[in-house]
Design a protein around this motif. Structure first.
Motif, PDB file in Angstrom:
ATOM      1  N   PHE A   1       0.833  -1.213   0.000  1.00 28.36           N
ATOM      2  CA  PHE A   1       0.000   0.000   0.000  1.00 28.36           C
ATOM      3  C   PHE A   1       0.865   1.259   0.000  1.00 28.36           C
ATOM      4  O   PHE A   1       0.583   2.230  -0.705  1.00 28.36           O
ATOM      5  N   ILE A   2       1.920   1.220   0.816  1.00 24.62           N
ATOM      6  CA  ILE A   2       2.756   2.417   0.911  1.00 24.62           C
ATOM      7  C   ILE A   2       3.476   2.651  -0.416  1.00 24.62           C
ATOM      8  O   ILE A   2       3.689   3.786  -0.832  1.00 24.62           O
ATOM      9  N   GLY A   3       3.785   1.567  -1.115  1.00 24.48           N
ATOM     10  CA  GLY A   3       4.392   1.688  -2.436  1.00 24.48           C
ATOM     11  C   GLY A   3       3.422   2.304  -3.430  1.00 24.48           C
ATOM     12  O   GLY A   3       3.783   3.189  -4.210  1.00 24.48           O
ATOM     13  N   LEU A   4       2.168   1.853  -3.366  1.00 25.87           N
ATOM     14  CA  LEU A   4       1.148   2.440  -4.252  1.00 25.87           C
ATOM     15  C   LEU A   4       1.039   3.931  -3.997  1.00 25.87           C
ATOM     16  O   LEU A   4       0.951   4.745  -4.919  1.00 25.87           O
TER      17      LEU A   4
ATOM     18  N   SER B   1      -4.269  11.063  -9.008  1.00 27.92           N
ATOM     19  CA  SER B   1      -3.075  10.424  -8.448  1.00 27.92           C
ATOM     20  C   SER B   1      -2.883  10.835  -6.997  1.00 27.92           C
ATOM     21  O   SER B   1      -2.589  10.003  -6.138  1.00 27.92           O
ATOM     22  N   LEU B   2      -3.053  12.124  -6.745  1.00 23.11           N
ATOM     23  CA  LEU B   2      -2.897  12.625  -5.377  1.00 23.11           C
ATOM     24  C   LEU B   2      -3.896  11.959  -4.453  1.00 23.11           C
ATOM     25  O   LEU B   2      -3.559  11.526  -3.350  1.00 23.11           O
ATOM     26  N   PHE B   3      -5.133  11.879  -4.915  1.00 20.07           N
ATOM     27  CA  PHE B   3      -6.189  11.275  -4.095  1.00 20.07           C
ATOM     28  C   PHE B   3      -5.893   9.796  -3.861  1.00 20.07           C
ATOM     29  O   PHE B   3      -6.046   9.277  -2.756  1.00 20.07           O
ATOM     30  N   THR B   4      -5.406   9.114  -4.919  1.00 16.27           N
ATOM     31  CA  THR B   4      -5.020   7.706  -4.794  1.00 16.27           C
ATOM     32  C   THR B   4      -3.926   7.561  -3.742  1.00 16.27           C
ATOM     33  O   THR B   4      -3.954   6.644  -2.912  1.00 16.27           O
ATOM     34  N   ALA B   5      -2.958   8.471  -3.783  1.00 12.49           N
ATOM     35  CA  ALA B   5      -1.848   8.422  -2.828  1.00 12.49           C
ATOM     36  C   ALA B   5      -2.372   8.527  -1.397  1.00 12.49           C
ATOM     37  O   ALA B   5      -1.915   7.818  -0.499  1.00 12.49           O
ATOM     38  N   LEU B   6      -3.362   9.392  -1.201  1.00  9.25           N
ATOM     39  CA  LEU B   6      -3.900   9.589   0.149  1.00  9.25           C
ATOM     40  C   LEU B   6      -4.626   8.331   0.641  1.00  9.25           C
ATOM     41  O   LEU B   6      -4.399   7.870   1.763  1.00  9.25           O
ATOM     42  N   VAL B   7      -5.481   7.765  -0.215  1.00  8.66           N
ATOM     43  CA  VAL B   7      -6.237   6.570   0.195  1.00  8.66           C
ATOM     44  C   VAL B   7      -5.287   5.398   0.449  1.00  8.66           C
ATOM     45  O   VAL B   7      -5.414   4.681   1.447  1.00  8.66           O
TER      46      VAL B   7
ATOM     47  N   MET C   1      -4.637   3.160   3.941  1.00  6.75           N
ATOM     48  CA  MET C   1      -4.673   1.696   4.006  1.00  6.75           C
ATOM     49  C   MET C   1      -3.374   1.159   4.597  1.00  6.75           C
ATOM     50  O   MET C   1      -3.371   0.250   5.426  1.00  6.75           O
ATOM     51  N   ALA C   2      -2.255   1.740   4.176  1.00  6.90           N
ATOM     52  CA  ALA C   2      -0.948   1.281   4.672  1.00  6.90           C
ATOM     53  C   ALA C   2      -0.849   1.476   6.180  1.00  6.90           C
ATOM     54  O   ALA C   2      -0.411   0.586   6.905  1.00  6.90           O
ATOM     55  N   LEU C   3      -1.270   2.633   6.656  1.00 10.54           N
ATOM     56  CA  LEU C   3      -1.140   2.925   8.086  1.00 10.54           C
ATOM     57  C   LEU C   3      -2.030   2.002   8.916  1.00 10.54           C
ATOM     58  O   LEU C   3      -1.622   1.496   9.952  1.00 10.54           O
ATOM     59  N   LEU C   4      -3.251   1.761   8.422  1.00 10.40           N
ATOM     60  CA  LEU C   4      -4.144   0.822   9.113  1.00 10.40           C
ATOM     61  C   LEU C   4      -3.509  -0.559   9.171  1.00 10.40           C
ATOM     62  O   LEU C   4      -3.529  -1.247  10.200  1.00 10.40           O
ATOM     63  N   GLN C   5      -2.910  -0.956   8.037  1.00 10.33           N
ATOM     64  CA  GLN C   5      -2.368  -2.299   7.929  1.00 10.33           C
ATOM     65  C   GLN C   5      -1.188  -2.522   8.869  1.00 10.33           C
ATOM     66  O   GLN C   5      -1.053  -3.575   9.467  1.00 10.33           O
ATOM     67  N   ILE C   6      -0.333  -1.532   9.040  1.00  6.12           N
ATOM     68  CA  ILE C   6       0.832  -1.738   9.894  1.00  6.12           C
ATOM     69  C   ILE C   6       0.443  -1.526  11.366  1.00  6.12           C
ATOM     70  O   ILE C   6       1.028  -2.131  12.265  1.00  6.12           O
ATOM     71  N   TRP C   7      -0.565  -0.723  11.583  1.00  8.06           N
ATOM     72  CA  TRP C   7      -1.020  -0.499  12.962  1.00  8.06           C
ATOM     73  C   TRP C   7      -1.552  -1.800  13.572  1.00  8.06           C
ATOM     74  O   TRP C   7      -1.229  -2.161  14.703  1.00  8.06           O
ATOM     75  N   VAL C   8      -2.325  -2.530  12.785  1.00  7.97           N
ATOM     76  CA  VAL C   8      -2.949  -3.763  13.291  1.00  7.97           C
ATOM     77  C   VAL C   8      -1.898  -4.847  13.523  1.00  7.97           C
ATOM     78  O   VAL C   8      -2.116  -5.808  14.238  1.00  7.97           O
ATOM     79  N   ASP C   9      -0.713  -4.667  12.944  1.00 13.38           N
ATOM     80  CA  ASP C   9       0.350  -5.660  13.086  1.00 13.38           C
ATOM     81  C   ASP C   9       1.093  -5.521  14.421  1.00 13.38           C
ATOM     82  O   ASP C   9       1.772  -6.446  14.850  1.00 13.38           O
TER      83      ASP C   9
ATOM     84  N   VAL D   1     -13.736   4.279   0.510  1.00 15.11           N
ATOM     85  CA  VAL D   1     -13.328   5.684   0.599  1.00 15.11           C
ATOM     86  C   VAL D   1     -13.038   6.230  -0.794  1.00 15.11           C
ATOM     87  O   VAL D   1     -13.433   7.340  -1.151  1.00 15.11           O
ATOM     88  N   TYR D   2     -12.375   5.402  -1.598  1.00 18.71           N
ATOM     89  CA  TYR D   2     -12.006   5.825  -2.947  1.00 18.71           C
ATOM     90  C   TYR D   2     -13.245   6.117  -3.783  1.00 18.71           C
ATOM     91  O   TYR D   2     -13.345   7.157  -4.438  1.00 18.71           O
ATOM     92  N   ALA D   3     -14.200   5.209  -3.726  1.00 19.65           N
ATOM     93  CA  ALA D   3     -15.405   5.367  -4.552  1.00 19.65           C
ATOM     94  C   ALA D   3     -16.229   6.567  -4.082  1.00 19.65           C
ATOM     95  O   ALA D   3     -16.758   7.324  -4.894  1.00 19.65           O
ATOM     96  N   LEU D   4     -16.317   6.740  -2.768  1.00 24.86           N
ATOM     97  CA  LEU D   4     -17.067   7.881  -2.240  1.00 24.86           C
ATOM     98  C   LEU D   4     -16.412   9.185  -2.677  1.00 24.86           C
ATOM     99  O   LEU D   4     -17.075  10.111  -3.135  1.00 24.86           O
ATOM    100  N   GLY D   5     -15.088   9.225  -2.527  1.00 22.46           N
ATOM    101  CA  GLY D   5     -14.359  10.420  -2.938  1.00 22.46           C
ATOM    102  C   GLY D   5     -14.534  10.687  -4.416  1.00 22.46           C
ATOM    103  O   GLY D   5     -14.757  11.819  -4.845  1.00 22.46           O
ATOM    104  N   TYR D   6     -14.468   9.625  -5.192  1.00 20.62           N
ATOM    105  CA  TYR D   6     -14.575   9.726  -6.646  1.00 20.62           C
ATOM    106  C   TYR D   6     -15.927  10.319  -7.040  1.00 20.62           C
ATOM    107  O   TYR D   6     -16.047  11.096  -7.976  1.00 20.62           O
TER     108      TYR D   6
END
Lengths: 242, 414
Positions: B56-59, B85-91, B95-103, B398-403
């Protein structure tokens, strides 16, 4: 009255090491350098050290402060097994300490690599960094999980780092990385590490490497020894005699 | 999403809701039973979650760097996808932060990385850089959309309300204000490029500094991570733009797809080169601790992660589809190539994290203790999958709502 011949007194190694401890404990902490010497020619692979360690720290399944690594040599019928007990190496240059994002693990002034359970966030970066596989994660599991009752020996308090803790729910040390600390809380009370006390063949020795008169120093001066992965420059304080 | 896409929209939301439901179950398990239901252990301490986190962080980094082509380097050709692209980067970052937090073993202690950071640890650096990047993304996105937020704020309904709130009371729609916005965006974007290079190169360095894992310990890693970010972020944008752009079928759309395809193709080829450089050097010398992870990657029980994931989907398919001019002119094929890359990079990330851990630092350690936590085999548990599916569902929602509700859609030339 006939004279009773004096039988030469053979000094008991455990008593000798405990005397060494008393001397070391009188010094300021920063002048002590705790080290362990493991005589591979005496190790029988009985795992008493592993069991003593488990009993001392009540470590859950998968948390292994001490392991005895067994390697088979030769081909049948000329086979022998060699045993390599592996506690934490208490490196002078510990790679696990550098990577901790919150300084929860550090080398204390006595040279022991310790973990502050109340700080560790459980990211497990240090597990990947340890070259000796000496760190484990506490997954909050129990040996008697899935039975009607978690056995009392698992829930009894432990005194690691001289702190009384009871493992339960998600309280530390559950969710933390854990490792061998040379039983530093025992050492401070004048006791040897549990694995050393229990070693059946007296293969494990412990003491102050800074004291030239300690048993460990004397033996290291006499016998040839090696340390694991010397080439890394981690300077382990666990020496193996061959 | 236009009205003739209504069927697709409904299908999309059904899938997203199912994923969210699965995620709720996963997160419930995780939060009530801690790490008990996970399959990683003390030999392989990092698993699916860490792999997905770097994915996710790479995306995010990749999408951000692509937006900077427009905002910083002034390549106007990609203007229509810049804001998306900017919006994609934010979403993706969320996701990345959620994913590493739960770890984390103690999720409640994450703040310690702020209150007592240890700056010799790459992990501490990363968290600080992410935080800076997150704030910068919000600011850059705000200045970039401010003009449209004000205009969209005049609408009625949820979208209007949301845009009014997000405009933060700004009302200025004059050209002067727009010019000022563009300037601010350029400055923020420039800082952002440096930040993105720092934090994603930093993720590579997080692995590379780990001298106990020879496969990670290479100076190529920070660079490979940056390249991987560009490839995966580029692939994602390619897929989104090719398949969803409102002006699909127009000449402009075809031209932009063509340029974007060439860009991504070049990046993929460069990634093939880097992968070859990395793997061939690891292979040479045949020292077990070095080579065994690679043997696991190429011929281990999960060989297909490399051969089908990385090699087929990540290299062969995009090179063929984006390399052939006839394919490149078709949004469907290009979109497929993009999706193929997006899926392939999950495989790339899994192979970066897991196989190098599956070879214990001292042979025989796994056999010395009989515990599933001391296993050299790892397959994510159902709980781990569910948690990650939930995060993907969250991101997709989130992406679809933002879109739909915010002015982030690819712009059509007027």
């Amino acid at each position: 009255m006939p004279e009773i011949p004096v039988i030469q007194q053979i000094e008991d190694v455990t008593a000798r090491m405990m005397d060494d401890l008393q001397r070391a404990l009188k010094k300021p902490p920063s002048e002590r350098r705790w080290g362990m010497v493991i005589d591979l020619t005496k190790c029988t692979g009985c795992e008493a050290c592993t069991v003593a360690c488990k009993a001392e720290h009540k470590t859950p399944p998968g948390v292994n402060y001490n392991l005895v690594i067994k390697t088979e040599m030769g081909t049948y019928p000329n086979v022998r097994e060699i045993f390599l007990p592996r506690p934490c190496m208490q490196c002078e240059n510990p790679p696990c300490v550098e990577v901790c994002p919150v300084s929860a693990t550090y080398k204390n002034e006595e040279g022991i690599v310790v973990i502050d359970y109340d700080v560790c966030i459980g990211c497990r970066y240090c597990i990947t960094a340890c070259p000796y596989g000496a760190r484990s994660f506490d997954f909050g599991e129990w040996y008697t999980m899935g039975t009607p009752e978690i056995a009392p020996y698992e829930t009894a308090p432990t005194f690691e780092y001289s702190e009384k803790r009871v493992r339960k729910d998600d309280a530390s040390p559950i969710g933390n990385v854990r490792k061998c600390n040379f039983c530093i809380e025992r050492v401070h009370e004048g006791l040897l590490p549990a694995c050393v006390t229990t070693c059946v063949g007296r293969a494990r020795l412990f003491g102050d490497l800074n004291d030239p008169n300690s048993l460990v120093s004397e033996i290291l001066a006499e016998r040839s020894s090696f340390r694991l992965k010397e080439e890394l420059g981690t300077e382990p304080k666990v020496y193996y005699l061959t | 999403m236009k009205s003739n896409n209504k069927g697709w929209t409904v299908a999309y939301w059904i899938v997203v809701l199912v994923m969210l439901a699965v995620g709720v179950v996963g997160w419930y398990w995780r939060l009530t039973t801690g790490h008990q239901m996970s399959n990683y252990g003390s030999i392989i301490p990092w698993g699916l979650w860490v792999a997905m986190y770097i994915y996710f962080i790479g995306l995010s980094a990749g999408a951000f760097l692509i937006s900077s082509l427009v905002y910083v380097f002034g390549i106007e050709r990609f203007r229509p996808v810049a804001r998306l692209s900017l919006f994609t980067a934010l979403v993706a970052l969320l996701m990345a932060l959620l994913q590493i937090w739960v770890d984390l073993g103690h999720m409640g202690r994450f703040y310690e990385v702020y209150t007592r950071p240890h700056f010799l640890s790459m992990m501490a650096w990363m968290v600080w850089l992410y935080t800076a990047y997150f704030l910068l993304l919000l600011a850059e996105l705000w200045f970039d959309t401010r003009h449209d937020l004000v205009r969209w704020g005049e609408r009625s309904g949820v979208s209007g309300f949301l845009n009014r709130v997000l405009a933060l009371g700004s009302r200025d729609t004059t050209d002067a204000a727009a010019k000022r916005d563009a300037k601010v965006v350029k400055v923020l974007g420039t800082i952002g490029v440096l930040l993105a290079i720092a934090f994603h190169g930093g993720v590579g360095a997080l692995f590379a500094v780990d001298k106990s894992r020879p496969m990670w310990h290479t100076g190529l890693y920070p660079l490979m991570f940056l390249l991987a970010a560009l490839v995966s972020g580029g692939g994602l944008l390619l897929a989104i733009y090719a398949l969803l752009a409102p002006d699909r079928g127009s000449e402009q759309h075809k031209d932009i797809i063509d340029s974007l395809s060439k860009l991504v193709l070049g990046l993929v080829l460069l990634y093939v080169l880097f992968t070859f450089a990395d793997y061939s050097i690891v292979w040479y010398g045949s020292i077990p601790l070095d080579v065994n992870p690679l043997k696991i990657i190429l011929a281990g029980p999960f060989w297909y992660v490399f051969w089908i994931g990385e090699f087929l989907l990540g290299m062969v398919v995009p090179i063929v589809l984006l390399g052939l001019k006839s394919m490149r002119r078709s949004p469907w094929w290009v979109g497929l190539a993009g999706l193929s890359i997006v899926i392939a990079f999950v495989a790339v990330r899994l192979n970066i994290v897991i196989p190098p851990l599956a070879v214990p630092e001292i042979a025989g350690i796994a056999q010395a203790a009989s515990s599933p936590r001391m296993s050299t085999m790892y397959l994510p548990s159902m709980m781990e999958w569910f948690v990650t599916v939930g995060i993907v569902g969250f991101g997709a929602a989130v992406y679809a709502l933002g879109y739909q509700l915010l002015p982030v859609k690819p712009r059509v030339s007027e």
